[in-house]
Write a protein that holds these residues in place. Structure first.
Motif, short mmCIF file in Angstrom:
data_model
loop_
_atom_site.label_atom_id
_atom_site.label_comp_id
_atom_site.label_asym_id
_atom_site.label_seq_id
_atom_site.Cartn_x
_atom_site.Cartn_y
_atom_site.Cartn_z
N ARG A 5 0.17 -0.82 0.49
CA ARG A 5 0.06 0.24 -0.07
C ARG A 5 0.95 1.13 -0.18
N VAL A 6 0.89 2.46 -1.64
CA VAL A 6 1.81 3.44 -0.95
C VAL A 6 0.90 4.38 -1.52
N LEU A 7 0.76 5.67 -0.28
CA LEU A 7 0.25 6.82 -0.43
C LEU A 7 1.07 7.91 -1.04
N PHE A 8 0.50 8.41 -1.76
CA PHE A 8 0.83 9.64 -2.48
C PHE A 8 0.29 10.67 -2.45
N ILE A 129 -4.20 13.15 6.52
CA ILE A 129 -4.05 12.19 7.50
C ILE A 129 -5.48 11.47 8.08
N GLU A 130 -6.24 13.17 8.69
CA GLU A 130 -7.06 13.29 9.16
C GLU A 130 -8.23 11.73 8.45
N THR A 131 -7.55 12.41 6.63
CA THR A 131 -8.77 11.57 6.11
C THR A 131 -8.28 9.72 5.54
N VAL A 132 -7.09 9.26 5.83
CA VAL A 132 -6.39 8.49 5.67
C VAL A 132 -6.96 7.46 6.79
N LYS A 133 -7.21 8.54 8.31
CA LYS A 133 -7.95 7.68 8.96
C LYS A 133 -9.35 7.41 9.05
N LYS A 134 -9.69 8.15 7.89
CA LYS A 134 -11.28 7.90 8.02
C LYS A 134 -11.70 6.83 7.19
N LEU A 135 -10.53 6.74 6.04
CA LEU A 135 -10.15 5.86 5.02
C LEU A 135 -10.40 4.31 5.83
N ASN A 136 -9.38 3.92 7.29
CA ASN A 136 -8.83 3.26 7.94
C ASN A 136 -8.14 2.36 6.90
N TRP A 137 -7.32 3.23 6.43
CA TRP A 137 -6.34 2.29 5.28
C TRP A 137 -4.76 3.18 5.68
N ASN A 138 -4.05 1.88 6.02
CA ASN A 138 -2.65 1.57 6.64
C ASN A 138 -1.52 1.56 4.92
N PRO A 139 -1.25 2.50 4.91
CA PRO A 139 0.24 2.09 4.44
C PRO A 139 1.14 1.82 4.56
N ASP A 140 2.06 1.13 3.62
CA ASP A 140 3.57 0.63 4.25
C ASP A 140 3.84 1.88 4.00
N ILE A 141 3.99 2.49 2.88
CA ILE A 141 4.59 3.49 2.39
C ILE A 141 3.81 4.89 1.66
N ILE A 142 4.39 6.11 2.92
CA ILE A 142 4.41 7.18 2.17
C ILE A 142 5.04 8.27 1.24
N HIS A 143 4.94 8.12 0.20
CA HIS A 143 5.83 8.88 -0.94
C HIS A 143 5.07 10.95 -1.10
N VAL A 144 6.38 11.72 -0.57
CA VAL A 144 6.09 12.84 -0.86
C VAL A 144 6.60 13.44 -2.01
N HIS A 145 5.37 14.54 -2.01
CA HIS A 145 6.17 14.93 -3.93
C HIS A 145 5.59 17.06 -3.74
N GLY A 146 6.39 17.50 -3.47
CA GLY A 146 6.47 19.59 -3.67
C GLY A 146 6.79 19.41 -1.92
N TRP A 147 6.73 20.88 -2.35
CA TRP A 147 7.36 21.67 -0.91
C TRP A 147 5.60 21.95 -0.76
N MET A 148 4.79 21.80 -0.78
CA MET A 148 3.04 22.16 0.31
C MET A 148 3.34 21.10 1.09
N ALA A 149 3.71 19.83 0.19
CA ALA A 149 3.22 18.63 1.21
C ALA A 149 4.55 17.85 2.41
N SER A 150 5.79 19.26 2.37
CA SER A 150 6.74 18.58 2.68
C SER A 150 6.61 18.21 4.49
N LEU A 151 5.31 19.39 5.14
CA LEU A 151 4.98 18.91 6.13
C LEU A 151 4.73 17.82 6.91
N LEU A 152 3.96 16.48 5.86
CA LEU A 152 3.32 15.58 5.94
C LEU A 152 4.61 14.77 6.91
N PRO A 153 5.91 14.87 6.43
CA PRO A 153 6.27 13.55 7.21
C PRO A 153 6.64 13.77 8.90
#
Length: 269
Positions: A5-8, A129-153
């Protein structure tokens, strides 16, 4: 990648926004995982210059409706979804009237950065993060692209550090040359600290320029991909001194096997 499972999480992505290095690889990398038997979810901001009618975006009522707190303000979260034709790929869009309705991505008609880009980045990270929690979907990898997403880690490791859904998730950040000139709001660090994140955890945000955001993302990732042929000297030096897996630059024409191998052998092993 079978059944992995990969979350982009991307700042921008074709076909919804113009083609550039970020938007192209943010599309091609999930397509590659999808083609190789992986399960994917993709998130990006619902910028106001995305044509909702053309791309057939629609709200997902069961995922919308919560409020996210950004710097002591309650901001409603709206989730929309669309499908990429011919690819069997869905994209989730993080939306909010205050942050994303304007008909532009990161800057105004004169090229000035929006003064609330820092809050938009915080809202986007929390919204994903809150939406993925609602989906109850646990990713093996989370891959971040671009500066607007840079706070996610940072938020995953510090603000949501006790969230069991992500306990086994590994984070990869792609670092691009494409960024922005100048800095985001000088109060960005205090807004992040409002969420209980300590000074030392986000010290680079004292001067929130593009390189600083990428350093924060790299610090809280489990691996880094150099996604542009040239980076600033500062970023290149910083990445070369990281004590974690780093994949050197691969062009969009040769990235597939390299990314697949990096995921499997360096991140998941």
């Amino acid at each position: 990648m079978t059944d992995k499972r990969v979350l982009f999480v991307a700042s921008e992505m074709i076909p919804y926004l113009p083609e550039n290095e970020v938007s192209s690889l943010a599309y091609e990398s999930p397509r590659m995982v999808n083609d190789r038997g992986g399960q994917i979810r993709i998130f990006m901001p619902r910028f106001g210059n995305i044509n909702e009618r053309r791309h057939q975006l629609h709200e997902v009522i069961r995922l919308s409706g919560m409020n996210l707190v950004v710097n002591d303000m309650d901001m409603p979260l709206i989730i929309k979804v669309a499908s990429i034709p011919k690819e069997r790929i869905q994209v989730y869009f993080i939306d909010n009237e205050e942050y994303f309705k304007r008909k532009a991505t990161f800057s105004d008609e004169e090229g000035n950065l929006f003064p609330d880009n820092d809050e938009r980045a915080i809202f986007f990270a929390k919204g994903v993060i809150e939406t993925v929690k609602k989906l109850n979907w646990n990713p093996d990898i989370i891959h971040v692209h671009g500066w607007m997403a840079s706070l996610l880690p940072l938020y995953l490791k510090k603000y949501y550090g006790d969230e069991p859904l992500f306990a086994e998730s590994k984070i990869v950040t792609s670092v691009y040359k494409k960024g922005f000139e100048g800095t985001l709001n000088e109060e960005m660090l205090s807004k992040v600290k409002f969420d209980g994140i300590q000074d030392d955890d986000a010290k680079w945000l004292e001067n929130p320029n593009y390189d600083a955001l990428m350093k924060v993302a790299a610090d809280y990732s489990d691996g880094v991909i150099v996604a542009s042929e040239e980076l600033s000297d500062e970023l290149s030096d910083y990445i070369s001194n990281l004590s974690k897996p780093v994949l050197g630059y691969k062009s969009i024409y040769e990235f597939e096997d390299a990314y697949h191998q990096f995921y499997e052998e360096k991140i998941l092993s």
